[in-house]
Scaffold this active site. Structure first.
Site, PDB file in Angstrom:
ATOM      1  N   VAL A 199       8.145   2.822  15.067  1.00 56.77           N
ATOM      2  CA  VAL A 199       8.347   3.526  13.930  1.00 56.77           C
ATOM      3  C   VAL A 199       6.956   3.802  13.347  1.00 56.77           C
ATOM      4  O   VAL A 199       6.792   4.767  12.970  1.00 56.77           O
ATOM      5  CB  VAL A 199       9.138   2.402  12.616  1.00 56.77           C
ATOM      6  CG1 VAL A 199       9.106   3.174  11.300  1.00 56.77           C
ATOM      7  CG2 VAL A 199      10.564   2.208  12.849  1.00 56.77           C
TER       8      VAL A 199
ATOM      9  N   ARG B 299       1.304   6.046  -2.317  1.00 58.95           N
ATOM     10  CA  ARG B 299       1.997   7.597  -1.969  1.00 58.95           C
ATOM     11  C   ARG B 299       3.012   7.980  -2.883  1.00 58.95           C
ATOM     12  O   ARG B 299       3.722   8.999  -2.633  1.00 58.95           O
ATOM     13  CB  ARG B 299       2.288   7.283  -0.666  1.00 58.95           C
ATOM     14  CG  ARG B 299       1.177   7.490   0.249  1.00 58.95           C
ATOM     15  CD  ARG B 299       1.787   7.093   1.899  1.00 58.95           C
ATOM     16  NE  ARG B 299       0.660   6.820   2.607  1.00 58.95           N
ATOM     17  CZ  ARG B 299      -0.162   7.957   3.486  1.00 58.95           C
ATOM     18  NH1 ARG B 299       0.132   9.096   3.318  1.00 58.95           N
ATOM     19  NH2 ARG B 299      -1.133   7.510   4.138  1.00 58.95           N
TER      20      ARG B 299
ATOM     21  N   LYS C  50      11.426  -3.468  -3.303  1.00 59.77           N
ATOM     22  CA  LYS C  50      10.130  -2.846  -3.772  1.00 59.77           C
ATOM     23  C   LYS C  50      10.691  -1.387  -3.276  1.00 59.77           C
ATOM     24  O   LYS C  50      10.115  -0.285  -3.946  1.00 59.77           O
ATOM     25  CB  LYS C  50       8.988  -3.048  -2.792  1.00 59.77           C
ATOM     26  CG  LYS C  50       7.739  -2.352  -3.151  1.00 59.77           C
ATOM     27  CD  LYS C  50       6.545  -2.786  -2.263  1.00 59.77           C
ATOM     28  CE  LYS C  50       6.750  -2.230  -0.866  1.00 59.77           C
ATOM     29  NZ  LYS C  50       6.546  -0.716  -0.575  1.00 59.77           N
ATOM     30  N   ASN C  51      11.250  -1.029  -2.098  1.00 59.27           N
ATOM     31  CA  ASN C  51      11.485   0.135  -1.519  1.00 59.27           C
ATOM     32  C   ASN C  51      12.471   0.920  -2.386  1.00 59.27           C
ATOM     33  O   ASN C  51      12.787   2.239  -2.021  1.00 59.27           O
ATOM     34  CB  ASN C  51      11.730   0.136  -0.095  1.00 59.27           C
ATOM     35  CG  ASN C  51      10.473  -0.404   0.837  1.00 59.27           C
ATOM     36  OD1 ASN C  51       9.546  -0.238   0.320  1.00 59.27           O
ATOM     37  ND2 ASN C  51      10.825  -0.663   1.943  1.00 59.27           N
TER      38      ASN C  51
ATOM     39  N   ASP D 120       9.453  -3.450   9.193  1.00 57.49           N
ATOM     40  CA  ASP D 120       8.696  -4.621   8.384  1.00 57.49           C
ATOM     41  C   ASP D 120       9.084  -6.003   8.716  1.00 57.49           C
ATOM     42  O   ASP D 120       8.397  -6.969   8.197  1.00 57.49           O
ATOM     43  CB  ASP D 120       9.530  -4.306   6.896  1.00 57.49           C
ATOM     44  CG  ASP D 120       8.906  -3.061   6.239  1.00 57.49           C
ATOM     45  OD1 ASP D 120       7.646  -2.919   5.867  1.00 57.49           O
ATOM     46  OD2 ASP D 120       9.433  -1.784   6.634  1.00 57.49           O
TER      47      ASP D 120
ATOM     48  N   CYS E  79      -0.746   1.837   2.870  1.00 56.62           N
ATOM     49  CA  CYS E  79      -1.205   0.846   3.714  1.00 56.62           C
ATOM     50  C   CYS E  79      -1.688   1.581   5.402  1.00 56.62           C
ATOM     51  O   CYS E  79      -1.084   2.441   5.543  1.00 56.62           O
ATOM     52  CB  CYS E  79      -0.008  -0.040   4.291  1.00 56.62           C
ATOM     53  SG  CYS E  79       0.236  -1.438   3.085  1.00 56.62           S
TER      54      CYS E  79
END
Length: 441
Positions: free
Chosen positions: A335, A99, A26-27, A313, A123
């Site tokens: 983070v 975003r 996804k990133n 994550d 989120c």
């Protein structure tokens, strides 16, 4: 699935067993889709997951005149021949809480000389201000105007290479610089850059397009701007966050899951911690098998960090498994300052977890003096009990699924549509792995 309103009722206590397949990260894929705007010819992106974040970006590309088609599952064709300025209302309608629009700005300034973005969401796991993004764009020569409906940017004199020093290796800020610098006039030097595998794969894509990018060992990236970029053909890097999530699910449910498409190099740090906890894994050419050892799990001390550290994550799904470990585990989140909101539901289910404002780890971090609950102490083993849960965010939501799957009794997890932001067909995968559940619309 929609992003809200969906509810899943889970009968816990059944080990997850079987094989699931990963697609691209996804990133990475969402940023790769944006990069296509920079090219003068069409691009092809493979292994694209069917997740809501991809659909958001696809919608945003559409309103900007980029034609996106798919002739087979997981393959996108992106044609930027007719890029155009979109109406703010159209951008806002497609962006929702994402975003991603901020990353459109550099490419659009190069192609059209102007860009618009609405208010941005995401989120609620910590402070993700866009001010730094705007300041970076100003350094490249963009004129930024804040309007009641959003932000307008223009570059009447084009964009120029610049020197940027990040106070923290932010992934989003690094992506912003890369997507803006590749066609800026002159050389851009980025210090303190993020070097996550997804960043490196984005650099691979930009180099395929004709960019000149040098990555040094001290987090310095230099970009020599070029006048023209072509389209790319690329197969996306696998989603290591999803791989780690299913690995944690195998551990928490005493299961055995083969994650097809997962690779060892990008999972190295996670695999070390997984082994310390007691989890077993076998690495094959086509994926990694994760499974419970059949014996007591071990407590660990984890501090999240930017790559090559332990990813933020990864900690939320693994915390659920740590409730099964004998002893005291400590997780220090460095983070995102508000990433432990998901533990409230775990405590309600019977977990013994305490969160603290102090830095409970080997080092003090930037949140230590800011009054955030950013350290967690997990005591175990505890037996989780079924409960009614509301999903708070993407990773926390998947962690709640794992908790419900490993708990005794029935859990009702609502708002699970949020999970579809980053986990492709997770309901189908749960079914493939033998989970006992009923999905409500």
């Amino acid at each position: 699935m929609g992003l809200t309103g969906d509810t899943i009722t889970i009968q816990g206590g059944r080990p997850l067993r079987g094989r699931i397949e990963l697609k691209g990260a996804k990133n990475l894929v969402t940023k790769a889709m944006v990069a296509a705007i920079l090219g003068e010819t069409p691009s092809i992106l493979r292994d694209v997951p069917d997740i809501s974040d991809v659909r958001v970006v696809r919608g945003l590309l559409d309103v900007h005149g980029v034609k996106v088609t798919s002739d087979e599952e997981g393959v996108l064709h992106l044609d930027p021949s007719n890029v155009e300025i979109a109406h703010m209302a159209d951008i806002d309608a497609h962006a929702g809480s994402s975003r991603i629009p901020i990353l459109f700005c550099g490419p659009l300034l190069h192609r059209l000389g102007e860009a618009f973005i609405p208010d941005l969401g995401g989120c609620r796991i910590g402070d993700r201000p866009i001010d730094f993004h705007l300041e970076v764009l100003r350094q490249f020569g963009a004129i930024v105007e804040k309007l009641p409906s959003g932000i307008r940017m223009s570059a009447p004199n084009g964009l120029k290479g610049t020197k940027v020093h990040l106070p923290y290796p932010s992934v989003g800020a690094t992506e912003q610089v890369l997507l803006t610098a590749v066609r800026a006039d002159g050389i851009t030097e980025l210090r303190g850059a993020a070097i996550e595998p997804e960043i490196m794969d984005l650099i691979n894509i930009l180099q395929k397009m004709g960019a000149i990018i040098t990555v040094d060992t001290d987090r310095v990236i230099r970009i020599e701007g070029v006048e023209r970029l072509e389209g790319y053909s690329h197969t996306a890097l696998f989603d290591r966050n999803e791989a780690a999530s299913w690995a944690a699910a195998a551990l928490a449910t005493e299961g055995d899951i083969f994650v097809g498409g997962a690779r060892q190099p990008e999972m190295l740090t996670f695999l070390n911690v997984y082994r310390k906890v007691g989890g077993k894994f076998d690495i094959a050419d086509d994926g990694i098998r994760f499974y419970h050892p059949g014996t007591q799990l071990n407590p660990v001390i984890i501090e999240t960090d930017v790559h090559p550290g332990f990813m933020t994550d990864w900690q939320q799904p693994l915390v659920v498994a740590l409730t099964k470990a004998k002893g005291v585990s400590i997780v220090h989140e460095t983070v995102y300052e508000q990433r432990f909101g998901f533990v409230d539901a775990l405590v309600e289910m019977g977990a013994t977890i305490q969160v603290h404002k102090e830095c409970l780890g080997g080092q003090a971090c930037r949140f230590g003096q800011r009054n955030f609950n950013h350290s967690a102490v997990i005591s175990g083993p505890t037996h989780l009990r079924g409960a009614d849960i509301v999903v708070p965010d993407l990773r926390g939501g998947f962690s709640h699924l794992i908790a419900a799957l490993s708990a005794e009794g029935t859990s009702r997890v609502s708002n699970v549509g949020i999970i579809s932001r980053g986990y492709e067909k997770f309901i189908t995968k749960l079914d493939q792995l033998g989970a006992d559940f009923v999905l409500e619309g």
